[in-house]
Design an enzyme around this catalytic site. Structure first.
Site, PDB file in Angstrom:
ATOM      1  N   HIS A 162      -4.888   1.641   6.236  1.00 16.06           N
ATOM      2  CA  HIS A 162      -5.939   0.817   5.613  1.00 16.06           C
ATOM      3  C   HIS A 162      -7.299   1.105   6.263  1.00 16.06           C
ATOM      4  CE1 HIS A 162      -2.469  -2.169   4.837  1.00 16.06           C
ATOM      5  NE2 HIS A 162      -2.911  -1.884   3.624  1.00 16.06           N
ATOM      6  N   LYS A 177       4.831 -11.814  -2.635  1.00 10.37           N
ATOM      7  CA  LYS A 177       5.342 -10.742  -1.760  1.00 10.37           C
ATOM      8  C   LYS A 177       5.975 -11.292  -0.485  1.00 10.37           C
ATOM      9  CE  LYS A 177       2.916  -6.496  -2.808  1.00 10.37           C
ATOM     10  NZ  LYS A 177       2.190  -5.373  -2.191  1.00 10.37           N
ATOM     11  N   ARG A 201      -1.530   6.997  -1.465  1.00  6.15           N
ATOM     12  CA  ARG A 201      -0.673   7.743  -0.545  1.00  6.15           C
ATOM     13  C   ARG A 201       0.036   8.830  -1.351  1.00  6.15           C
ATOM     14  NH1 ARG A 201       1.234   2.036   1.631  1.00  6.15           N
ATOM     15  NH2 ARG A 201       0.935   1.798  -0.590  1.00  6.15           N
ATOM     16  N   SER A 204       2.718  -1.142   5.180  1.00  5.71           N
ATOM     17  CA  SER A 204       2.890  -2.351   5.994  1.00  5.71           C
ATOM     18  C   SER A 204       4.380  -2.673   6.102  1.00  5.71           C
ATOM     19  CB  SER A 204       2.133  -3.524   5.375  1.00  5.71           C
ATOM     20  OG  SER A 204       0.752  -3.258   5.349  1.00  5.71           O
TER      21      SER A 204
HETATM   22  P1  ADP Z   1      -1.226  -4.360  -2.255  1.00  4.78           P
HETATM   23  O1  ADP Z   1      -0.213  -5.466  -2.184  1.00  4.78           O
HETATM   24  O2  ADP Z   1      -2.438  -4.681  -3.038  1.00  4.78           O
HETATM   25  O3  ADP Z   1      -0.661  -3.008  -2.600  1.00  4.78           O
HETATM   26  P2  ADP Z   1      -1.535  -3.319   0.423  1.00  4.78           P
HETATM   27  O4  ADP Z   1      -2.090  -4.009   1.630  1.00  4.78           O
HETATM   28  O5  ADP Z   1      -0.126  -2.846   0.498  1.00  4.78           O
HETATM   29  O6  ADP Z   1      -1.771  -4.313  -0.763  1.00  4.78           O
HETATM   30  O7  ADP Z   1      -2.443  -2.082   0.052  1.00  4.78           O
HETATM   31  C1  ADP Z   1      -3.793  -2.201  -0.293  1.00  4.78           C
HETATM   32  C2  ADP Z   1      -4.306  -0.854  -0.710  1.00  4.78           C
HETATM   33  O8  ADP Z   1      -4.299   0.033   0.404  1.00  4.78           O
HETATM   34  C3  ADP Z   1      -3.479  -0.155  -1.797  1.00  4.78           C
HETATM   35  O9  ADP Z   1      -4.358   0.568  -2.637  1.00  4.78           O
HETATM   36  C4  ADP Z   1      -2.594   0.784  -1.020  1.00  4.78           C
HETATM   37  O10 ADP Z   1      -2.221   1.910  -1.798  1.00  4.78           O
HETATM   38  C5  ADP Z   1      -3.553   1.193   0.102  1.00  4.78           C
HETATM   39  N1  ADP Z   1      -2.847   1.623   1.287  1.00  4.78           N
HETATM   40  C6  ADP Z   1      -1.947   0.953   2.040  1.00  4.78           C
HETATM   41  N2  ADP Z   1      -1.494   1.702   3.061  1.00  4.78           N
HETATM   42  C7  ADP Z   1      -2.133   2.896   2.959  1.00  4.78           C
HETATM   43  C8  ADP Z   1      -2.092   4.131   3.699  1.00  4.78           C
HETATM   44  N3  ADP Z   1      -1.273   4.309   4.718  1.00  4.78           N
HETATM   45  N4  ADP Z   1      -2.876   5.124   3.274  1.00  4.78           N
HETATM   46  C9  ADP Z   1      -3.670   4.973   2.203  1.00  4.78           C
HETATM   47  N5  ADP Z   1      -3.770   3.871   1.464  1.00  4.78           N
HETATM   48  C10 ADP Z   1      -3.006   2.845   1.828  1.00  4.78           C
END
Ligand code: ADP
Length: 162
Positions: A17, A41, A90, A128
């Site tokens: 992030h 979630k 990703r 996460s």
């Molecule tokens: P959501 O529940 O909205 O998917 P996340 O916190 O899982 O929330 O992710 C928020 C955003 O960050 C999403 O667009 C996700 O693809 C991106 N994201 C999460 N982890 C990574 C990572 N390791 N590399 C790139 N983007 C990421």
């Protein structure tokens, strides 16, 4: 001012992030990290804890603000005077979901654009969920999250560690 909104659950924030935030600051004057409660979630951390951890992990980055938001993302984006939704991509697995979200948001508000950033390769498999799984099994996550986040994960998941 060119403002971007980076929404997500951030349960918890990882270096993946933070990498996306850093990249988006090259394009936007200000980035608002918008933490969604997302009770569906079943997050490990409540929204206030997640906001606190995002603030800690981004404290050295100027031009970043952290907020929570409820309701429609496009409404929040408009309210903040932003033009774009920032998301991270990703591996190929993210594509379908992100494509759907971008198109539905466009349908809801034609003026809001979605922009995507790719993380450093070593973070491209980081989620996460996997961090919580590793930490829950007693593995070290120090290479993937802010030290304070690692500490809080240990505290929260202590009952699971050997
Ligand atoms: P959501 O529940 O909205 O998917 P996340 O916190 O899982 O929330 O992710 C928020 C955003 O960050 C999403 O667009 C996700 O693809 C991106 N994201 C999460 N982890 C990574 C990572 N390791 N590399 C790139 N983007 C990421």
């Amino acid at each position: 001012m060119n403002i971007g909104v980076y929404p997500g659950t951030f349960d918890p924030i990882t270096h993946g992030h933070t990498d996306i935030i850093t990249r988006s600051l090259r394009v936007f004057d200000k980035v608002i990290v918008a933490v969604a409660p997302n009770p569906g979630k079943s997050p490990l951390f409540d929204v206030a804890e997640r906001v606190e951890m995002v603030k800690l992990a981004t404290k050295d980055l100027a031009r970043v603000e952290v907020e929570t938001f409820e309701g429609l993302l496009v409404h929040f984006v408009r309210q903040r005077g932003a033009r774009a939704v920032i998301r991270g991509l990703r591996a190929i697995s993210d594509f379908e979901h992100e494509f759907q979200m971008a198109l539905i948001n466009r349908k809801l508000d034609q003026t809001v654009e979605s922009v995507f950033f790719m993380p450093r390769e070593e973070y491209s498999y980081l989620t996460s969920s996997i961090i919580k799984e590793v930490a829950g099994l007693g593995g070290t996550v120090k290479d993937f999250v802010h030290p304070e986040v690692a500490k809080r994960l240990r505290q929260r998941l202590r009952r699971h560690t050997p």
